[in-house]
Design a protein around this motif. Structure first.
Motif, PDB file in Angstrom:
ATOM      1  N   ILE A  30       0.302  -1.795   0.136  1.00  0.00           N
ATOM      2  CA  ILE A  30       0.476   0.049   0.125  1.00  0.00           C
ATOM      3  C   ILE A  30       0.754   1.304   0.246  1.00  0.00           C
ATOM      4  CG2 ILE A  30      -1.966   1.419   1.105  1.00  0.00           C
ATOM      5  CD1 ILE A  30      -2.177  -1.295   2.417  1.00  0.00           C
TER       6      ILE A  30
ATOM      7  N   GLY B 211       6.803  -1.213   5.183  1.00  0.00           N
ATOM      8  CA  GLY B 211       6.529  -0.641   4.459  1.00  0.00           C
ATOM      9  C   GLY B 211       4.375  -1.113   5.273  1.00  0.00           C
ATOM     10  N   MET B 212       3.837  -0.861   4.133  1.00  0.00           N
ATOM     11  CA  MET B 212       1.898  -1.038   4.957  1.00  0.00           C
ATOM     12  C   MET B 212       2.170  -2.304   3.580  1.00  0.00           C
ATOM     13  SD  MET B 212       0.411   1.821   5.749  1.00  0.00           S
ATOM     14  CE  MET B 212       1.489   4.104   4.875  1.00  0.00           C
ATOM     15  N   TYR B 213       1.564  -3.086   3.759  1.00  0.00           N
ATOM     16  CA  TYR B 213       0.717  -3.960   3.355  1.00  0.00           C
ATOM     17  C   TYR B 213      -0.265  -4.226   3.495  1.00  0.00           C
ATOM     18  CZ  TYR B 213       5.419  -4.516   1.969  1.00  0.00           C
ATOM     19  OH  TYR B 213       7.203  -4.049   1.117  1.00  0.00           O
TER      20      TYR B 213
ATOM     21  N   HIS C 218      -4.606  -4.657   7.165  1.00  0.00           N
ATOM     22  CA  HIS C 218      -3.282  -4.271   6.249  1.00  0.00           C
ATOM     23  C   HIS C 218      -2.651  -4.670   7.630  1.00  0.00           C
ATOM     24  CE1 HIS C 218      -6.790  -1.539   5.081  1.00  0.00           C
ATOM     25  NE2 HIS C 218      -5.812  -1.828   3.807  1.00  0.00           N
ATOM     26  N   VAL C 219      -1.443  -4.604   7.105  1.00  0.00           N
ATOM     27  CA  VAL C 219      -0.168  -4.685   8.166  1.00  0.00           C
ATOM     28  C   VAL C 219       0.812  -3.777   8.375  1.00  0.00           C
ATOM     29  CG1 VAL C 219       1.540  -7.016   8.722  1.00  0.00           C
ATOM     30  CG2 VAL C 219      -0.991  -7.187   7.423  1.00  0.00           C
ATOM     31  N   LEU C 220       1.420  -3.993   8.671  1.00  0.00           N
ATOM     32  CA  LEU C 220       3.057  -2.356   9.062  1.00  0.00           C
ATOM     33  C   LEU C 220       3.816  -3.651   9.237  1.00  0.00           C
ATOM     34  CD1 LEU C 220       3.882   0.335   8.755  1.00  0.00           C
ATOM     35  CD2 LEU C 220       3.342   0.185  11.253  1.00  0.00           C
ATOM     36  N   ALA C 221       5.137  -3.716   8.148  1.00  0.00           N
ATOM     37  CA  ALA C 221       5.911  -4.729   8.325  1.00  0.00           C
ATOM     38  C   ALA C 221       7.201  -3.716   8.445  1.00  0.00           C
ATOM     39  CB  ALA C 221       6.421  -5.164   6.530  1.00  0.00           C
ATOM     40  N   THR C 222       6.912  -4.083   9.690  1.00  0.00           N
ATOM     41  CA  THR C 222       8.997  -3.440  10.348  1.00  0.00           C
ATOM     42  C   THR C 222       9.450  -4.209  10.702  1.00  0.00           C
ATOM     43  OG1 THR C 222       7.263  -2.420  12.667  1.00  0.00           O
ATOM     44  CG2 THR C 222       7.285  -1.020  11.042  1.00  0.00           C
TER      45      THR C 222
ATOM     46  N   ARG D 110      11.077  -7.940  13.058  1.00  0.00           N
ATOM     47  CA  ARG D 110      10.215  -9.424  11.788  1.00  0.00           C
ATOM     48  C   ARG D 110       8.883  -8.795  12.660  1.00  0.00           C
ATOM     49  NH1 ARG D 110      12.469 -14.773  15.559  1.00  0.00           N
ATOM     50  NH2 ARG D 110      12.106 -13.620  16.858  1.00  0.00           N
TER      51      ARG D 110
ATOM     52  N   ARG E 208       2.095 -13.002  11.245  1.00  0.00           N
ATOM     53  CA  ARG E 208       0.417 -12.262  11.451  1.00  0.00           C
ATOM     54  C   ARG E 208      -0.361 -13.239  11.151  1.00  0.00           C
ATOM     55  NH1 ARG E 208      -1.713  -7.157  10.853  1.00  0.00           N
ATOM     56  NH2 ARG E 208      -3.619  -7.642  11.579  1.00  0.00           N
TER      57      ARG E 208
ATOM     58  N   PRO F  48       2.667   7.033   5.429  1.00  0.00           N
ATOM     59  CA  PRO F  48       3.291   5.773   4.013  1.00  0.00           C
ATOM     60  C   PRO F  48       4.401   6.036   4.529  1.00  0.00           C
ATOM     61  CG  PRO F  48       1.219   6.554   3.147  1.00  0.00           C
ATOM     62  CD  PRO F  48       0.969   7.984   4.295  1.00  0.00           C
TER      63      PRO F  48
ATOM     64  N   MET G  60       6.485   6.487   6.347  1.00  0.00           N
ATOM     65  CA  MET G  60       7.468   5.976   7.188  1.00  0.00           C
ATOM     66  C   MET G  60       8.235   7.070   7.825  1.00  0.00           C
ATOM     67  SD  MET G  60       5.983   3.153   7.392  1.00  0.00           S
ATOM     68  CE  MET G  60       6.904   2.108   8.278  1.00  0.00           C
TER      69      MET G  60
ATOM     70  N   LEU H 222      -3.286   7.946   4.895  1.00  0.00           N
ATOM     71  CA  LEU H 222      -2.909   7.076   5.525  1.00  0.00           C
ATOM     72  C   LEU H 222      -1.935   6.940   6.108  1.00  0.00           C
ATOM     73  CD1 LEU H 222      -4.137   4.134   4.324  1.00  0.00           C
ATOM     74  CD2 LEU H 222      -2.562   3.659   2.378  1.00  0.00           C
TER      75      LEU H 222
ATOM     76  N   ALA I  92       0.254   4.151   8.836  1.00  0.00           N
ATOM     77  CA  ALA I  92       0.909   2.948   9.460  1.00  0.00           C
ATOM     78  C   ALA I  92       0.659   3.599  11.361  1.00  0.00           C
ATOM     79  CB  ALA I  92       2.312   2.950   9.504  1.00  0.00           C
TER      80      ALA I  92
ATOM     81  N   ARG J 160       1.681   2.322  15.000  1.00  0.00           N
ATOM     82  CA  ARG J 160       2.307   0.849  16.016  1.00  0.00           C
ATOM     83  C   ARG J 160       2.220   1.288  16.993  1.00  0.00           C
ATOM     84  NH1 ARG J 160       8.457   0.216  14.380  1.00  0.00           N
ATOM     85  NH2 ARG J 160       8.360   2.101  15.395  1.00  0.00           N
TER      86      ARG J 160
ATOM     87  N   ALA K 122       1.210  -3.461  15.181  1.00  0.00           N
ATOM     88  CA  ALA K 122       1.669  -2.619  13.710  1.00  0.00           C
ATOM     89  C   ALA K 122       0.451  -2.755  12.640  1.00  0.00           C
ATOM     90  CB  ALA K 122       3.135  -2.569  13.121  1.00  0.00           C
ATOM     91  N   LEU K 123      -0.212  -1.741  12.566  1.00  0.00           N
ATOM     92  CA  LEU K 123      -1.471  -1.698  11.148  1.00  0.00           C
ATOM     93  C   LEU K 123      -1.634  -0.643  11.154  1.00  0.00           C
ATOM     94  CD1 LEU K 123      -4.201  -1.985  14.742  1.00  0.00           C
ATOM     95  CD2 LEU K 123      -3.700  -3.982  13.252  1.00  0.00           C
ATOM     96  N   VAL K 124      -2.530  -0.463   9.822  1.00  0.00           N
ATOM     97  CA  VAL K 124      -2.841   0.486   9.263  1.00  0.00           C
ATOM     98  C   VAL K 124      -4.026   1.153   8.840  1.00  0.00           C
ATOM     99  CG1 VAL K 124      -2.523   1.358   6.116  1.00  0.00           C
ATOM    100  CG2 VAL K 124      -1.119  -0.462   7.378  1.00  0.00           C
TER     101      VAL K 124
ATOM    102  N   ARG L 201       9.922 -14.931  23.760  1.00  0.00           N
ATOM    103  CA  ARG L 201       8.553 -15.810  22.948  1.00  0.00           C
ATOM    104  C   ARG L 201       8.377 -16.373  23.244  1.00  0.00           C
ATOM    105  NH1 ARG L 201       8.226 -13.803  17.412  1.00  0.00           N
ATOM    106  NH2 ARG L 201       9.093 -12.023  17.224  1.00  0.00           N
TER     107      ARG L 201
END
Lengths: 375, 502
Positions: A319, A340-342, A359-363, A366, A369, B28, B30, B52, B54, B56, B66-68, B103
């Motif tokens: 995204i 980024g955002m996906y 929606h996933v924020l890849a940061t 690691r 999801r 977007p 970041m 849009l 992000a 966190r 983490a979401l959008v 974890r």
């Protein structure tokens, strides 16, 4: 030659690095001038193949990334010793040697360079044997030369670190990657090793201190034979972006970010190879070290319940900014993607499971999801 | 062209209410747009330009969701933030939110490495450390699955206490406990390959303090500063040192770390003087004195002498509650030792003592945690197995049937039947549960692992018709309060087991 990047003599702020990798121990089992070590349990220590490779990997990183260091690279000195029979290829013209005297001299010269400017960044890296009693001791190439006091070939690193606080450089990074085959219990007496400089305990810690220490319990926990140690791999990954955070100037790796994430990154690196690792960090403040591109983030994408995975078609679509769209049949799906955002989605050919998207924020470092696909 | 973004910070655990969380919003590309603090469960409202974003949301352990989000002009957008996803179990949320730890593990407490794993509490009295009984009223098992157990302990106030864990394959290890009305403890399997097979997490339940401590331990000084700016927490903690001395210690370590000696005022001195059982106060005060000891040589000498006295005092009190203190104690003594050219015998002895703790310690944990047979005997290679018979202990999860028989909870020779009453077994004198087909089991963990492995017909739930109780009821007795092991089987068999619904 040991100065891979000669001192440019600049009086502007610079990054000055001293990198030491001790794999060849002249007087220990398998060494060039081996003899029986009788004091305490020193005879248990052997040659190592990982440290010179780790040191070279770290030095190579500094040279490669020099243009992106926040403070330009001013000098890089590397001291190495290589175990007999180790076929490691050294840089052209490089003269190996990491005896205590050589370390002492290189440290003094590096200390002087770092002291020139308060905005300098001092980087000290050591990889080799270590042990701990009242403090941590790092073993130089000539450790054990004196049978009656093998510690003459060792460095008291905690005292050295505290002493270095007096250096003007406000950013001080010490990375200590030691293999600890001898436990403190095995040492009946305190090692008679000295520091590389005296210290005044009233000197406050540097403004930006990052001291990261890994102490593997044995060679298996240290790293792969003839490979880069787990800790150094983790450190390089952190510096390459796994510990990065976004800011106004793009992605940056800060000292605090390394401290905050290095343990998790070490677990990722060592765990993937069946190894283990533990490290501790001490920090004051946080300051940027290097700018990086948007980092690559390992992503695990899976469906819930688990038996939905084989039937799923998973898709991963950027995204805004990010990598191109990907699609794959069957999960769980491990991919590496630019931060980024996906949009992640799972769809099915039949109605046994419910299609799902998120929606996933890849940061970094690691992310995992799970898409809820319960019917 | 703005809209409102409402973030619903969702958590489910009772214990995890009120834990601070950091919300970061980025565009977007970041780039940071907004950063605020919230708490669990709760809401955060942000006014943002349409577009849009992000989002966190991070907890002090370093984990984050983490979401959008898409914000539309003049519209309210609600974004649920499932923080509960960060924990495998709602009862474990407080630990996963606040503590830097591994974890969730693929192993369970029923697995073989945790056979007979136990815990016990130690308290420091005038004569020194000794294991203390834990009456049922002073321990509450908040959750008790094979993926981890959470407890709330109520140890005696205002004296040092320790939690020790061990087992047949678990090295004995001590974890300092912050004195509090109720101490939260979580014990779970560590990831395969970890240095210690169990993750042991402790907290006073003061989440504001725990957040600062965890941020500091993780090296996130910037995050700790930010939280302090938000909550002005360090001074509050130090000011209320009598009410919560451990919180005051965390505040003191924070101010030392950020070198804000002015805000320490004379509180560190008071903390050292007033809370005589705690080693952290003198350590913090010593480092404040070191920091002030510049300039005039006479003043420097006097302050260094005071700092030396404080560090020796701390060493005499034992070990600090917090790992940060252990390092500062060692560094301070090391400095004095080197300055005195190794001729200060008192300092040398204290240094050797603290180094023993450091060598056996796990430096990655916030509270002082070290391998040890007993609190005053740190050891890098401690023993494994059960404590001595007379010393109070309780099992974590797996309970050896031998102990159930020895404690008289199930008489030897008792017949047991499974839930469907199709499989029968007998409890033998030596604690072997022998099924009628000859197969033998020696603990609940072994039964569970066998059943999970798909071995035919291995029931996990067994009832004892003659007692009107379940086998697990007997195990629960030895998991819910401390007991002293009994070398020989008791005569009064079966009397200690509360009747269940069987």
């Amino acid at each position: 030659v040991t100065l891979l990047v000669p001192d440019d003599g600049a009086h502007d702020a610079r990054t000055h690095a001293l990198v030491i990798g001790v794999g060849g121990y002249r007087h220990l089992d398998g060494g060039l001038e081996e003899f029986e070590q009788v004091l305490e349990h020193v005879g248990l220590l052997r040659q190592l193949t990982s440290p010179p490779r780790s040191a070279l990997a770290f030095a190579a990183w500094l040279q490669d990334r020099a243009p992106r260091l926040r403070t330009p690279l001013g000098s890089l000195e590397v001291l190495l010793s290589v175990a007999p029979g180790d076929d490691l290829k050294l840089p052209s013209g490089f003269v190996p040697g990491a005896a205590r005297q050589a370390i002492e001299e290189a440290y003094a010269a590096w200390r002087e360079r770092c002291d020139r400017h308060e905005d300098n960044v001092a980087v000290f890296f050591f990889c080799g044997h270590g042990l701990e009693k009242a403090e941590q001791y790092l073993l130089a190439e000539d450790f054990g030369a004196n049978k009656l006091n093998p510690w003459a070939g060792a460095v008291a690193i905690d005292s050295t670190r505290l002493g270095f606080n007096a250096c003007r450089a406000r950013t001080q990074c010490f990375f200590i990657d030691a293999c600890r085959n001898i436990t403190s219990r095995m040492l009946l007496r305190e090692p008679q090793a000295t520091a590389l400089e005296v210290f005044d305990h009233t000197t406050p810690e540097s403004q930006f201190n990052l001291t990261a220490k890994a102490a593997a319990r044995n060679e298996e926990a240290f790293g792969p034979p003839r490979g880069v140690s787990w800790f150094t791999q983790a450190l390089l990954r952190a510096l390459d972006g796994a510990a990065a955070r976004p800011g106004d100037r793009g992605w940056t790796v800060e000292t605090g970010g390394i401290a905050a994430h290095i343990s998790e990154i070490l677990a990722m690196v060592a765990g993937a190879e069946g190894g283990s690792g533990r490290c501790s960090c001490s920090t004051t403040g946080s300051t940027p070290l290097v700018d990086v591109d948007a980092p690559i983030v390992p992503v695990v994408l899976a469906c819930s319940p688990q038996d939905a995975n084989p039937a799923a078609t998973l898709s991963w679509t950027p995204i805004g900014q990010g990598d191109g769209a990907l699609e794959r049949l069957g999960g769980p799906w491990r991919l590496e993607t630019t931060a980024g955002m996906y949009q992640a989605a799972a769809r099915f050919d039949d109605d046994r499971f419910r299609a799902a998207e998120a929606h996933v924020l890849a940061t970094p470092p690691r992310i995992t999801r799970t898409l809820p696909c319960e019917p | 062209m703005t809209g409102r973004l409402r973030l619903e910070l969702q958590s489910h655990g009772n214990e995890s209410a009120g834990i601070p969380v950091r919300v970061e919003v980025m565009d977007p590309a970041m780039r940071p747009v907004a950063a605020v603090w919230g708490q669990t469960p709760g809401q955060v409202d942000l006014s943002l330009e349409a577009g849009l974003y992000a989002v966190r949301v991070a907890v002090a352990s370093g984990r984050n969701v983490a979401l959008v989000a898409r914000v539309n002009d003049e519209e309210d957008t609600t974004l649920p933030v499932p923080l509960y996803d960060l924990s495998p179990h709602e009862g474990h949320e407080w630990a996963y939110f606040t503590q830097p730890m591994a974890r969730p593990s693929h192993r369970t407490l029923a697995d073989q490495p945790y056979e007979g794993a136990w815990l016990r509490l130690w308290q420091h009295e005038d004569e020194g450390w000794r294991p203390m009984p834990i009456p049922e009223a002073d321990v509450e098992r908040l959750s008790g699955g094979a993926d981890g157990i959470t407890y709330r302990f109520r140890p005696p106030a205002n004296r040092p206490c320790l939690l020790q864990t061990g087992g047949a394959q678990v090295p004995w290890r001590c974890t300092a406990l912050p004195p509090a009305d109720g101490i939260f403890v979580m014990i779970k399997p560590a990831e395969t390959g970890a240095d210690y097979p169990l993750d042991v997490v402790v907290s006073s339940g003061n989440w504001r303090v725990q957040t600062l401590l965890s941020l500091l331990r993780r090296g996130d000084t910037a995050g700790a500063r930010d939280w302090d700016r938000e909550a002005r927490i360090a001074e509050k903690m130090l000011f209320s040192k009598m009410a919560d001395p451990t919180a005051a210690a965390v505040g003191g370590y924070f101010l030392l770390r950020i070198r804000d000696f002015a805000r320490l005022r004379n509180w560190a001195n008071n903390l050292a003087n007033w809370i005589g059982w705690m080693a952290d106060g003198p350590i913090i005060h010593a480092w404040q004195l070191f920091a002030q000891a510049d300039g005039d040589p006479e003043r420097r000498e006097a302050l260094t002498a005071q700092a030396r006295a404080r560090l020796l005092e701390a060493s005499a009190r034992g070990f600090p509650l917090y790992t940060e203190g252990l390092r500062l104690l060692r560094d301070g003594l090391l400095g004095l030792h080197r300055t005195a050219k190794s001729e200060d015998r008192e300092v040398e002895a204290a240094l050797i003592r603290v180094a023993e703790y450091l060598s056996a310690a796990d430096p990655s944990l916030p509270t002082t945690t070290f391998l040890a047979v007993a609190p005053e005997r740190p050891d890098e290679e401690p023993r494994m197995g059960l404590p001595d018979d007379a010393e109070p202990m309780m099992f974590v999860y797996d309970v050896p049937f031998q102990e159930i028989v020895r404690q008289g909870l199930i008489p030897p020779g008792s017949r047991l039947v499974d839930l469907g009453e199709t499989v029968e077994a007998v409890m033998e004198e030596d604690g072997t549960l022998r099924l009628d087909d000859g197969r033998a089991f020696h603990g609940q963990g072994e039964l569970e692992v066998g059943a999970a492995a798909g071995e035919a017909e291995i029931p996990v739930a067994w009832k004892i018709p003659s007692l009107g109780a379940w086998l697990d009821d007997a195990a629960d007795v030895l998991r819910s309060r401390s007991f002293s092991r009994i070398p020989e089987a008791r005569e009064d068999r079966g009397d200690a087991l509360p009747a269940g619904e069987a």
